[in-house]
Design an enzyme around this catalytic site. Structure first.
Site, PDB file in Angstrom:
ATOM      1  N   ARG A  55       0.800  -1.214   0.000  1.00 47.80           N
ATOM      2  CA  ARG A  55       0.000   0.000   0.000  1.00 47.80           C
ATOM      3  C   ARG A  55       0.839   1.274   0.000  1.00 47.80           C
ATOM      4  NH1 ARG A  55      -5.127  -1.875   1.708  1.00 47.80           N
ATOM      5  NH2 ARG A  55      -4.322  -3.941   2.144  1.00 47.80           N
ATOM      6  N   THR A  56       1.736   1.352   0.960  1.00 43.95           N
ATOM      7  CA  THR A  56       2.518   2.578   1.100  1.00 43.95           C
ATOM      8  C   THR A  56       3.375   2.801  -0.140  1.00 43.95           C
ATOM      9  OG1 THR A  56       2.587   2.196   3.467  1.00 43.95           O
ATOM     10  CG2 THR A  56       4.148   3.782   2.598  1.00 43.95           C
ATOM     11  N   LYS A  84      22.346  -9.853   0.259  1.00 46.27           N
ATOM     12  CA  LYS A  84      23.708 -10.374   0.124  1.00 46.27           C
ATOM     13  C   LYS A  84      24.639  -9.744   1.149  1.00 46.27           C
ATOM     14  CE  LYS A  84      22.781 -10.828  -4.786  1.00 46.27           C
ATOM     15  NZ  LYS A  84      22.523  -9.751  -5.735  1.00 46.27           N
ATOM     16  N   ARG A 105      11.522   2.146   3.561  1.00 47.03           N
ATOM     17  CA  ARG A 105      10.919   1.460   4.698  1.00 47.03           C
ATOM     18  C   ARG A 105      11.858   0.352   5.128  1.00 47.03           C
ATOM     19  NH1 ARG A 105       5.148  -0.894   6.236  1.00 47.03           N
ATOM     20  NH2 ARG A 105       4.757   1.322   6.096  1.00 47.03           N
ATOM     21  N   HIS A 133       6.225   6.679  11.095  1.00 44.01           N
ATOM     22  CA  HIS A 133       5.701   6.562   9.732  1.00 44.01           C
ATOM     23  C   HIS A 133       5.017   7.900   9.463  1.00 44.01           C
ATOM     24  CE1 HIS A 133       4.084   5.144   6.109  1.00 44.01           C
ATOM     25  NE2 HIS A 133       3.147   4.322   6.532  1.00 44.01           N
TER      26      HIS A 133
END
Ligand SMILES: [Zn+2]
Lengths: 308, 151
Positions: A55-56, A84, A105, A133
């Site tokens: 969504r974000t 990695k 994020r 957020h």
């Protein structure tokens, strides 16, 4: 005002929030006109999602495309070089030469703040673990403002997981900057609003009332902000199952509420809002999700110093 | 009288002519103190552990020859040993003597207790804002979680 990076809602003063809400309104008008925009033409947004959040990410990408800019990025750290073992510093130093602004994020708290130390282009925090957020908070405020025409003199119920739910912490902090709001915290004892944040909010003169019973208070509320009780926050499955169904907003519950209540949710929901109420005009969570677009357009264009 | 007292102590571990003396360190904490002092690996150090102290019974003492510690270098020590004192010695004389003060910000000392904090998964220095009330609270600059400081 200057906003080099947007990491925490604390980066903004009340006037700055007002500024962005106004700017989001301008963006909404432009969206309504259905005309293609070229405000951010030639600019590239990099979306670095070390933890998936469809969504974000889509909301940011859509906002950038609407502004006429382009997007690069990854949606899952498993497919990127991070898996990695590349350090965050190396990822950021590479990506900054590919783009003009970064949205990131991470499951780790403080990751975006750390990234700013290596980065010469703006960074927007799209969620760092349970910490912050901030763009969600702006869109929450924008939604309330659109529907209530004010951010003051409101009684706002926060319901669900108030202990780990970062969106409610940031929202409560932001609301305390406005006059004469009352916050009603509705949560089971185990998921109570943290005392540390409560103290800070009360210091600013905002009243906080705590209860475990939604039914008892719903008729007093102007806004009901519901959050999901997240499974990953619990150590035992049993504890989660016991608490997850504690609050359910359904037709019966809404019968007791004010006619002009608004019900909000950051989505995704599980079973805390029964889909039977989706058609109730008071339930505005999908509209709220849409408002993420004009709000993020406002932030992106401002931070990229693009004129609308 | 402090000069005389100091002179008597100086006999146990030799005097330095120029440099810094960190005195009244909590007993057995000298090694911890050394671990947080920066840029001393090339210096001549005299370390005395568990020596007698009139005031506290026992104490540790560290002398650093020919190096004058700056306030920002030694105040972090207050977190380990709040009673410690710092004396500057120039030409064999004590030119200043001060108690360490709790710093408002520390870097590279301690670990954030939040397991989801970025400092616990990347190879970087921790950083804390120090709130000095009834208890010493370290607020992580990255994740903002508060860690109560325990000695
Ligand atoms: Zn931390």
């Amino acid at each position: 005002m200057e906003l080099e990076n947007f990491i925490s809602i604390n980066d903004l003063k009340k006037e700055d929030i007002d500024f962005f809400l106004k700017k989001a309104d301008e963006m909404l008008k432009l969206l309504d006109s259905k005309e293609p925009l070229d405000i951010c033409r030639g600019k590239i947004l990099a979306t670095l999602f070390f933890e998936p959040s469809t969504r974000t990410r889509l909301s940011f990408e859509s906002a950038m495309h609407r502004l006429g800019g382009s997007v690069v990025g990854f949606a899952d750290a498993n497919t990127s070089s991070v898996k990695k073992g590349e350090s965050l510093a190396d990822t950021i130093k590479t990506v900054e030469s590919y783009s003009d602004i970064i949205v990131m994020r991470s499951p780790f708290e403080g990751a975006s703040m750390l990234a700013t130390k290596y980065c010469s282009i703006p960074i927007i925090n799209a969620g760092d673990g349970g910490h912050e957020h901030p763009t969600q908070t702006i869109l929450d405020l924008y939604t309330i403002k659109k529907k209530k025409n004010t951010l003051s003199n409101l009684t706002i119920g926060l319901c669900g997981d108030l202990k780990f739910g970062r969106t409610v912490h940031s929202l409560a902090k932001a609301l305390s900057a406005f006059n004469n709001n009352k916050i009603v915290c509705i949560a089971p004892n185990e998921l109570k609003f943290p005392n540390g944040i409560k103290g800070k909010i009360e210091e600013k003169g905002t009243k906080i009332i705590q209860t475990q019973n939604l039914e008892e208070v719903i008729d007093k509320l102007d806004v009901l902000y519901v959050t999901r009780i997240q499974k990953e926050r619990f150590l035992s499955e049993k504890e989660y199952l016991r608490l997850k169904g504690v609050y359910v907003v359904d037709n019966k519950m809404l019968q007791k509420a004010k006619k002009d209540l608004i019900v909000m949710h950051p989505l995704p929901r599980v079973d805390e809002i029964n889909p039977e109420v989706d058609s109730d005009p008071r339930c505005i969570y999908f509209k709220q999700a849409f408002y993420g677009i004009p709000v993020r357009m406002a932030l992106l264009s401002f931070m990229l110093k693009c004129q609308s | 009288m402090p000069i005389l007292k100091n002179n008597m102590e100086e006999k146990k571990v030799r005097n330095i002519i120029n440099g810094t003396v960190i005195d009244h360190i909590k007993p057995n904490c000298a090694m911890k103190v050394l671990s947080i002092l920066k840029d001393i690996d090339q210096e001549c150090l005299i370390v005395c552990i568990n020596t007698d102290s009139k005031k506290y019974g026992r104490k540790d003492v560290i002398k650093i020859e020919n190096k004058f510690l700056q306030e920002n270098e030694y105040n972090e020590l207050a977190l380990i040993s709040p009673e410690a004192t710092i004396s500057m010695i120039k030409d064999g004389k004590i030119t200043s003597k001060e108690k360490v003060k709790t710093p408002t910000h520390i870097k590279g000392i301690g670990k954030c207790k939040n397991p989801r904090c970025i400092t616990n998964c990347q190879d970087i220095e921790t950083e804390f804002d120090v709130e000095n009330g009834d208890k010493i609270i370290l607020r992580c600059v990255y994740c903002e979680s508060t860690n109560e400081y325990k000695n």
